[in-house]
Design an enzyme around this catalytic site. Structure first.
Site, PDB file in Angstrom:
ATOM      1  N   ALA A   1       0.861  -1.193   0.000  1.00 41.03           N
ATOM      2  CA  ALA A   1       0.000   0.000   0.000  1.00 41.03           C
ATOM      3  C   ALA A   1       0.897   1.243   0.000  1.00 41.03           C
ATOM      4  O   ALA A   1       0.775   2.132   0.850  1.00 41.03           O
ATOM      5  CB  ALA A   1      -0.963  -0.009   1.181  1.00 41.03           C
TER       6      ALA A   1
ATOM      7  N   HIS B   1       6.815   6.094   1.274  1.00 43.19           N
ATOM      8  CA  HIS B   1       7.659   4.947   0.916  1.00 43.19           C
ATOM      9  C   HIS B   1       8.571   5.311  -0.249  1.00 43.19           C
ATOM     10  O   HIS B   1       9.747   4.941  -0.270  1.00 43.19           O
ATOM     11  CB  HIS B   1       6.804   3.751   0.492  1.00 43.19           C
ATOM     12  CG  HIS B   1       5.925   3.198   1.561  1.00 43.19           C
ATOM     13  ND1 HIS B   1       4.562   3.347   1.547  1.00 43.19           N
ATOM     14  CD2 HIS B   1       6.223   2.489   2.681  1.00 43.19           C
ATOM     15  CE1 HIS B   1       4.041   2.742   2.605  1.00 43.19           C
ATOM     16  NE2 HIS B   1       5.020   2.229   3.310  1.00 43.19           N
TER      17      HIS B   1
ATOM     18  N   ASP C   1       6.926   6.244  11.929  1.00 47.52           N
ATOM     19  CA  ASP C   1       6.823   5.262  13.009  1.00 47.52           C
ATOM     20  C   ASP C   1       8.058   5.425  13.889  1.00 47.52           C
ATOM     21  O   ASP C   1       8.977   4.596  13.881  1.00 47.52           O
ATOM     22  CB  ASP C   1       6.714   3.850  12.429  1.00 47.52           C
ATOM     23  CG  ASP C   1       5.427   3.679  11.657  1.00 47.52           C
ATOM     24  OD1 ASP C   1       4.353   3.933  12.229  1.00 47.52           O
ATOM     25  OD2 ASP C   1       5.487   3.346  10.458  1.00 47.52           O
TER      26      ASP C   1
HETATM   27  O1  PAF Z   1       6.649  -0.006   9.097  1.00 49.49           O
HETATM   28  C1  PAF Z   1       6.155  -0.997   8.510  1.00 49.49           C
HETATM   29  O2  PAF Z   1       5.545  -0.876   7.450  1.00 49.49           O
HETATM   30  C2  PAF Z   1       6.312  -2.380   9.128  1.00 49.49           C
HETATM   31  O3  PAF Z   1       6.214  -2.334  10.514  1.00 49.49           O
HETATM   32  C3  PAF Z   1       7.609  -3.088   8.692  1.00 49.49           C
HETATM   33  C4  PAF Z   1       8.845  -2.361   9.190  1.00 49.49           C
HETATM   34  C5  PAF Z   1       7.642  -3.177   7.170  1.00 49.49           C
HETATM   35  C6  PAF Z   1       7.634  -4.507   9.258  1.00 49.49           C
HETATM   36  O4  PAF Z   1       6.557  -5.257   8.809  1.00 49.49           O
END
Ligand code: PAF
Length: 285
Positions: free
Chosen positions: A32, A37, A150
């Site tokens: 997604a 990203h 995060d």
């Molecule tokens: O941040 C995320 O999207 C997830 O926690 C990760 C680091 C890909 C682990 O599944």
């Protein structure tokens, strides 16, 4: 860009790259994908010869099944975006490939993983450490890229890297925000248009609290943020903590640390969708 689905194919590909003296960047994701990203992938592409992006919706980090079920799945458009960003490999394994047997490993790095998200989503960071440690072992990257959105996750992963002695550099990358200030997140696609209209109030309150904090105590700043957000119909703060930016232990005074961050989770709308954000009050720009 190559799409690889098995650990053995990934290992073969990366072994060859390493023989050729190439450096490897890893961007772990759950798919997604959005502009946040994309910024991690572009950064990795600019700093490494090979960039592997994992797309794996990791079941072990979801303590709430309905959250896992409604998580957006967009593999085709994800691969298109990664190709445009210059990624070398999309690693998209099945759950069986990663967990042929249940993963029974326990990771514990308090207080980083026991406070905030750790307290409200028991087992969440254990699942994150399970998958990230596996990805690090398969890809053996030189650098691994994580979004600061995060913020707590990065602190936990740093502790895991120290603990298990992985030889790699964690590269934290700044939050990418929409024009209205809302932190980009895969979960934003689940917001209705009414919810999208109120969600930016979260960052607005956090941003205003920085100047407020200059002449108010930590306690007053906590209250300022919580009341500003709770005053918006449709938003409800789950927690707001002002913490040391490395250990994530609560601070009582602005003099308690040289790196201080406020971390928040807010319920938005009636579903509700949990939105996470943070703000830096002191140190480490
Ligand atoms: O941040 C995320 O999207 C997830 O926690 C990760 C680091 C890909 C682990 O599944």
């Amino acid at each position: 860009m190559k799409v690889i689905n098995t650990i053995s194919d990934l290992r073969v590909f990366l072994h060859q790259a390493r023989l050729e003296g190439k450096t490897i960047g890893l961007v772990p994701t759950m798919g997604a994908l959005h502009e946040g990203h994309a910024s991690l992938v572009r950064r990795s592409v600019s700093e490494n010869d090979v960039t592997v992006v994992s797309i794996f919706l990791n079941p072990t980090q979801f303590n709430d099944l309905s959250d896992l079920e409604r998580y957006p799945r967009t593999l085709e458009s994800d691969c298109k975006l990664l190709d445009e960003c210059g990624a070398s490999v999309a690693f998209a394994p099945s759950v069986k490939e990663i967990y042929p047997e249940p993963d029974t490993r326990i990771f514990s790095y308090p207080p980083t993983d026991s406070v905030m998200e750790g307290a409200f989503r028991p087992g969440h960071f254990n699942g994150v450490c399970q998958i990230v440690s596996k990805l690090f072992s398969y890809a053996e990257p030189d650098r691994a890229y994580f979004g600061e959105k995060d913020f707590q996750q990065i602190a936990v992963i740093r502790r895991m890297v120290e603990d298990l002695g992985f030889k790699l550099t964690i590269v934290p990358c700044p939050v990418v925000r929409e024009e209205n200030g809302l932190a980009m997140s895969s979960r934003n696609s689940l917001l209705t248009s009414e919810e999208r209209a109120i969600a930016p109030e979260i960052y607005a309150a956090l941003a205003k609290s920085v100047s407020y904090s200059k002449n108010h105590s930590v306690e007053e700043t906590l209250q300022y943020v919580v009341s500003a957000i709770d005053a918006v119909p449709g938003l409800k703060v789950q927690y707001f903590s002002i913490v040391d930016g490395r250990s994530l232990a609560d601070v009582k005074s602005w003099d308690d640390s040289d790196f201080i961050v406020g971390c928040i989770t807010v319920f938005c709308g009636s579903t509700p969708i949990r939105l996470i954000d943070h703000i830096k009050y002191k140190g480490e720009e």
